[in-house]
Motif scaffolding. Structure first.
Motif, PDB file in Angstrom:
ATOM      1  N   ASP A  13      -6.207 -13.047  -3.336  1.00 55.82           N
ATOM      2  CA  ASP A  13      -5.365 -12.103  -4.073  1.00 55.82           C
ATOM      3  C   ASP A  13      -4.598 -12.836  -5.166  1.00 55.82           C
TER       4      ASP A  13
ATOM      5  N   GLY B 211      -8.786  -8.999  -3.299  1.00 57.80           N
ATOM      6  CA  GLY B 211      -7.569  -8.177  -3.470  1.00 57.80           C
ATOM      7  C   GLY B 211      -7.076  -7.773  -2.090  1.00 57.80           C
TER       8      GLY B 211
ATOM      9  N   ASN C 109       0.855  -1.191   0.000  1.00 64.73           N
ATOM     10  CA  ASN C 109       0.000   0.000   0.000  1.00 64.73           C
ATOM     11  C   ASN C 109       0.889   1.238   0.000  1.00 64.73           C
TER      12      ASN C 109
ATOM     13  N   ASN D 165     -10.754  -2.835  -1.127  1.00 63.35           N
ATOM     14  CA  ASN D 165     -10.111  -1.535  -0.954  1.00 63.35           C
ATOM     15  C   ASN D 165      -9.017  -1.377  -1.998  1.00 63.35           C
TER      16      ASN D 165
END
Ligand SMILES: C[S@@+](CC[C@H](N)C(=O)[O-])C[C@H]1O[C@@H](n2cnc3c(N)ncnc32)[C@H](O)[C@@H]1O
Length: 241
Positions: free
Chosen positions: A90, A66, A30, A144
């Motif tokens: 994922d 994901g 992220n 997200n």
């Protein structure tokens, strides 16, 4: 020398940080979440929102599509949130391997690798694959920052999959780049938020066009919160069947 650097990178990817009783990833996929506090708070904001809207309850069967390195799973654990089951899926094998090694806090957490093509996250995979779940398996599908890295065909494919695996009373929570008065779909638009780097960094959608994709997959728009995720400027979209 090159081998040593490669090994250092590899071990960095696998390393784990202990923080407030949790296992957090050292190497993070992220952006902008390198601080442990920000990492956790970003999840707490979303979990609080889901609870407040009645989308996450103690009987929820959650699909985290994901899931990356299980940021949501870590938040559920930290906040001691009751739920029935959590499945993270994922296309990035390293992330799923890391989750399986570090985030099986209890049996209710499951992580599955499903190799699907994504020009940013898994270029080598061929095409997309159906989700390996029965009809009506989940009450909450959480994404997200996943549709924010997908073009229209992939989104349509997954929306149809979600419609199959989501229970009729369930909901989808997703974040995406959605704006008014822009082209229907644009990969890495210029002069938008910040400079984009690499394929599918930011895929931006025009709001009515984006909603029409959801409606074509037999979802109805239940909530739209423009740029609610302040850090990324992604909007939150809630869908129901
Ligand atoms: C920006 S990261 C977000 C990770 C996680 N949702 C979070 O909030 O921390 C996007 C994730 O979507 C995953 N992804 C992209 N395309 C996918 C696909 N077709 N199937 C499953 N995962 C996918 C990527 O591998 C990556 O882990």
């Amino acid at each position: 020398m090159l081998k040593t650097i490669r090994n250092l990178f590899k071990s960095g990817h696998n390393q784990t940080i202990s923080y407030k009783g949790l296992n957090l990833p050292n190497f993070r996929t992220n952006q902008q979440l390198s601080s442990n506090e920000d990492y956790l708070n970003s999840g707490i904001e979303q979990v609080d929102f889901l609870k407040e809207k009645g989308l996450l309850t103690n009987s929820s069967k959650i699909l985290d599509f994901g899931c990356g390195q299980g940021r949501l799973a870590n938040t559920l654990e930290y906040t001691n949130t009751p739920f029935s089951s959590y499945t993270g899926i994922d296309t990035d094998k390293k992330s799923i391997d890391w989750c399986n090694k570090n985030l099986r806090y209890k049996d209710a957490y499951n992580f599955i690798h499903l190799s699907a093509h994504n020009a940013r996250y898994n270029k080598r995979a061929e095409g997309l694959q159906e989700l390996p779940f029965d009809k009506d398996s989940f009450d909450l599908i959480f994404l997200n920052s996943v549709f924010s890295h997908m073009l229209t065909n992939d989104i349509q494919f997954y929306l149809n999959q979600f419609n199959r695996v989501l229970h009729k009373n369930g909901a989808v929570y997703l974040t995406a780049f959605v704006e008014n008065d822009v082209p229907d779909v644009e990969e890495n638009p210029q002069n938008y938020i910040a400079e984009s780097t690499g394929a599918l960094h930011r895929v931006r959608y025009e709001k009515n066009f984006f909603i029409s994709l959801m409606e074509n997959a037999n979802f109805r728009l239940h909530g739209f919160y423009h740029q609610q995720i302040d850090r990324t400027k992604q909007s939150v979209v809630i869908l129901k069947k």
